[in-house]
Design an enzyme around this catalytic site. Structure first.
Site: not given
Ligand code: FAD
Length: 292
Positions: A223, A112, A273, A20, A18
């Protein structure tokens, strides 16, 4: 390591993948995203997901991107949805709108804290109090919707312990979650050790590894710091001195990510993913290496 992210597995089976994406902010970014979607579509992913950001306009862009995927492609979209900073009624409305246009898969998240990462999360007084509440509500309103949730092999930065974090995952599963996708990680052992603990806690849903191909080491490190993910020294070494050398960086990035997914596949992982960052080339190459 005691099992994989799915039940029975055979090495020869094509892995399920998959992708994103994040919703584009400008016309140019939108054109780029559609180039990426069209390039990756022939790989027949199980689904493609679109993230959901803070603030009304970003949320509208998630909706329009999902709608366009439904209308113009044969891909199955999954819409991310967070419960921060919104009332239950507003969120229910978003879920119902998705259901109405044909979306049958939500990636349900808490989101968040509105003050930013590192501040204390406060649920909206009239909102869902946590992600498990959101999962339960989606399943109650639309039992035909698939619900995916997050999982954190290195624990969420707000979690006191990994066990407390796994308790939160268990609450989401008990509320009806069908699948979890992990935060990205670079050390496969972290994932396998986490999976062992998740299974020991009685959680049986697939826990799909989230793979971040490192296009830009500085950005990925940034990140990772925010997400509480470890960046191993060996990874930093591989990108050392390549700041100005985009061509070599790309080759190194493809080798690193391909190595990671191949090792996961060798140990029986069948679902992946990819955090594409709205770029196609690396993800396309890695999928190809996986035999897709
Ligand atoms: P949860 O899994 O619900 O909780 C995370 C942690 O918060 C827990 O482990 C625990 O430490 C604490 N916590 C939560 N509930 C409780 C409780 N009842 N008691 C005690 N502690 C608790 N963010 C976006 O804004 N948009 C997106 O589209 C998006 N997509 C994502 C997709 C994936 C696959 C992942 C892994 C993350 C994504 N995020 C997204 C980031 C996510 O919103 C943040 O990590 C956020 O801080 C936590 O949301 P969550 O649903 O993961 O939280």
């Amino acid at each position: 390591m005691s099992d994989t992210n799915t039940s029975a597995h055979t090495q020869a089976r094509r892995p399920a993948i998959s992708f994103e994406f994040f919703p584009p902010k400008t016309e140019e970014m939108e054109q780029n995203l559609w180039g990426v979607i069209n390039r990756l579509a022939p790989l027949s992913p199980d689904f493609v997901s679109v993230t959901y950001g803070a603030g009304g306009s970003t949320r509208e862009r998630t909706h329009s991107t999902i709608k366009r995927i439904l209308e113009e492609t044969s891909l199955t979209p999954a819409a991310h949805l967070t419960c921060d900073d919104a009332t239950r009624a507003d969120i229910d409305d978003v879920v119902d709108r998705y259901h109405e246009v044909g979306v049958r898969h939500i990636v349900a998240l808490r989101g968040d804290p509105s003050g930013g990462i590192g501040t204390t999360y406060r649920a909206h007084p009239n909102g869902y109090q946590n992600s498990a509440d959101l999962v339960a509500s989606i399943k109650r309103r639309h039992p035909d919707m698939e619900v995916t949730v997050s999982a954190y092999p290195e624990k969420h930065p707000e979690s006191t312990t990994l066990d407390a974090d796994i308790d939160v995952l268990k609450a989401k599963v008990d509320a009806g979650a069908d699948r979890a996708i992990t935060q990205f990680f670079f050390d496969n052992d972290l994932y396998f050790r986490y999976l062992d603990r998740v299974r020991a806690a009685g959680i049986t849903i697939p826990v799909v590894p989230g793979i971040l191909p490192v296009q830009n080491f500085k950005l990925a490190k940034n990140f990772a710091t925010r997400a509480g993910a470890t960046v191993p020294d060996w990874l930093a070494c591989k990108f050392e001195g390549l700041g100005e050398d985009a061509e070599t960086r790309k080759l190194v990035a493809a080798t690193v990510a391909a190595g990671q997914v191949q090792k996961l596949a060798k140990h029986g992982v069948e679902n992946f993913h990819f955090y594409t960052m709205n770029r196609a080339d690396l993800v396309f190459a890695i999928s190809h290496i996986l035999g897709i």
